[in-house]
Design an enzyme around this catalytic site. Structure first.
Site, PDB file in Angstrom:
ATOM      1  N   ASP A 148       0.853  -1.177   0.000  1.00 34.07           N
ATOM      2  CA  ASP A 148       0.000   0.000   0.000  1.00 34.07           C
ATOM      3  C   ASP A 148       0.894   1.233   0.000  1.00 34.07           C
ATOM      4  OD1 ASP A 148      -1.732   2.076   0.520  1.00 34.07           O
ATOM      5  OD2 ASP A 148      -2.539   1.243   2.384  1.00 34.07           O
ATOM      6  N   ASN A 150      -0.299   4.335  -0.581  1.00 35.15           N
ATOM      7  CA  ASN A 150      -1.090   5.495  -0.159  1.00 35.15           C
ATOM      8  C   ASN A 150      -0.940   6.690  -1.100  1.00 35.15           C
ATOM      9  OD1 ASN A 150      -2.910   5.288   2.136  1.00 35.15           O
ATOM     10  ND2 ASN A 150      -1.131   4.593   3.310  1.00 35.15           N
ATOM     11  N   HIS A 245      -9.614  -2.300   1.403  1.00 33.10           N
ATOM     12  CA  HIS A 245      -8.783  -2.540   0.228  1.00 33.10           C
ATOM     13  C   HIS A 245      -9.194  -3.867  -0.393  1.00 33.10           C
ATOM     14  CE1 HIS A 245      -5.379   0.391   1.152  1.00 33.10           C
ATOM     15  NE2 HIS A 245      -6.059   0.388   2.288  1.00 33.10           N
TER      16      HIS A 245
END
Length: 254
Positions: A148, A150, A245
Site C-alpha cells: 500500500d 497510499n 482494500h
C-alpha cells in the site's frame, strides 16, 4: 511465481470474515500483508501453517496499528525486518524476503490524511524509501516492492481527480515523487499491462463507495526494470471484501 499484496486492515478481522478460506483457494506462492494491526501472539499461526505457508511478521510497536507480514510456500533464503531507521521500523512498515535472485518486499507507506505532521512524515519517508531501495537494488537488482503506497499516481487511478486534487494521497508532490521514483528504473506492473480506467484497490466505507466504484488505486506491485521481461500478468481483485482494500496480484516468470 504468483504474488498477492493485500492491505487487510486488521488481520484478525479479515480472518473472521473468511480470509483463510480465500487464501487457500487463491493459493499464491507469496502473499504480502499490510496493516496487520496485531502482534504475533494474537494470530492463529497453526491455521496458516496448515495451509502450507511459512510466515514472517513485523508488527508496529504501537498496539493495533500498522504492521506488515509476508507468507510464503517456500522458505526464503533470507528475511530482513525493517530498514534500519528507528522512526520507520517502530511502525512496522518494511519486510523483505529473498528467494534466489528475486527479493519480495511487503511495504506499507504512511498515510498523511490525519494532518500536516503525518503528511510531513510521509514525505520524509518517501525520500528515505527511494534512497533505501535504490541502494538495495545494487546488491538485489530483482526487486518486487508490493504494498500500500497510499498514493494515486495518475488521474486514471482515482475516481474524481478534480475534487481530490488537494487530498493527501493525490497531492502534486506525492504524484511527482511517484513519477520520479519510477524514472529511477521501476515499473508499475498493473499499468504496464492494463491502460483502462476504473480499476481501484481502495474504497471508503462511506457513501456506498465500493458499490459505486468510487475508489482509489493505491496498492501496487512495483518491479525493478530487471524484471520487466519476466512480468506475465497483473490484476486487481475487487470482488474480495475482507477489508476496505482489495488484493492485487502479479505473476513473474522465474
Amino acid at each position: 511465481m504468483k504474488i498477492i499484496s493485500y492491505n487487510v486492515n486488521g488481520i484478525r478481522a479479515a480472518i473472521s470474515k473468511g480470509f483463510l478460506s480465500w487464501l487457500e483457494t487463491a493459493s499464491p506462492d507469496v502473499i504480502c500483508l499490510q496493516e496487520i494491526k496485531a502482534n504475533v501472539d494474537q494470530i492463529p499461526l497453526m491455521e496458516i501453517e496448515m495451509l502450507g505457508y511459512h510466515h514472517y511478521w513485523y508488527p508496529a510497536q504501537k498496539k493495533g496499528y500498522s504492521g506488515v507480514a509476508l507468507l510464503s510456500k517456500t522458505v526464503p533464503d533470507n528475511v530482513v525486518y525493517g530498514m534500519n531507521k528507528t522512526e520507520y521500523d517502530n511502525e512496522g512498515r518494511f519486510l523483505r524476503a529473498d528467494f534466489g535472485d528475486i527479493s519480495v518486499v511487503s511495504v506499507y507507506h504512511p498515510s498523511g490524511t490525519s494532518g500536516e505532521e503525518r503528511q510531513d512524515f510521509k514525505m520524509e519517508w518517501l525520500d528515505f524509501f527511494r534512497s533505501y531501495v535504490n541502494e538495495l537494488r545494487k546488491s538485489r537488482p530483482k526487486l518486487i516492492l508490493s504494498g500500500d503506497y497510499n498514493i494515486c499516481h495518475e488521474a486514471i487511478d482515482i475516481h474524481d481527480p478534480i475534487r481530490n486534487a488537494k487530498s493527501s494521497g493525490f497531492l502534486p508532490e506525492e504524484r511527482q515523487w511517484f513519477s520520479d521514483f519510477l524514472s529511477d528504473g521501476y515499473i508499475d506492473s498493473f499499468r504496464t499491462l492494463n491502460k483502462e480506467p476504473h480499476h481501484y484497490s481502495w474504497w471508503s466505507y462511506r457513501a456506498n463507495a465500493k458499490q459505486n466504484n468510487k475508489g482509489w488505486r493505491i496498492d501496487y506491485h512495483i518491479l525493478t526494470d530487471e524484471l520487466k521481461d519476466s512480468l506475465q500478468s497483473a490484476s486487481i481483485l475487487p470482488e474480495i471484501n475482507f477489508s476496505d482494500h482489495c488484493p492485487i496480484t502479479v505473476e513473474i516468470k522465474q
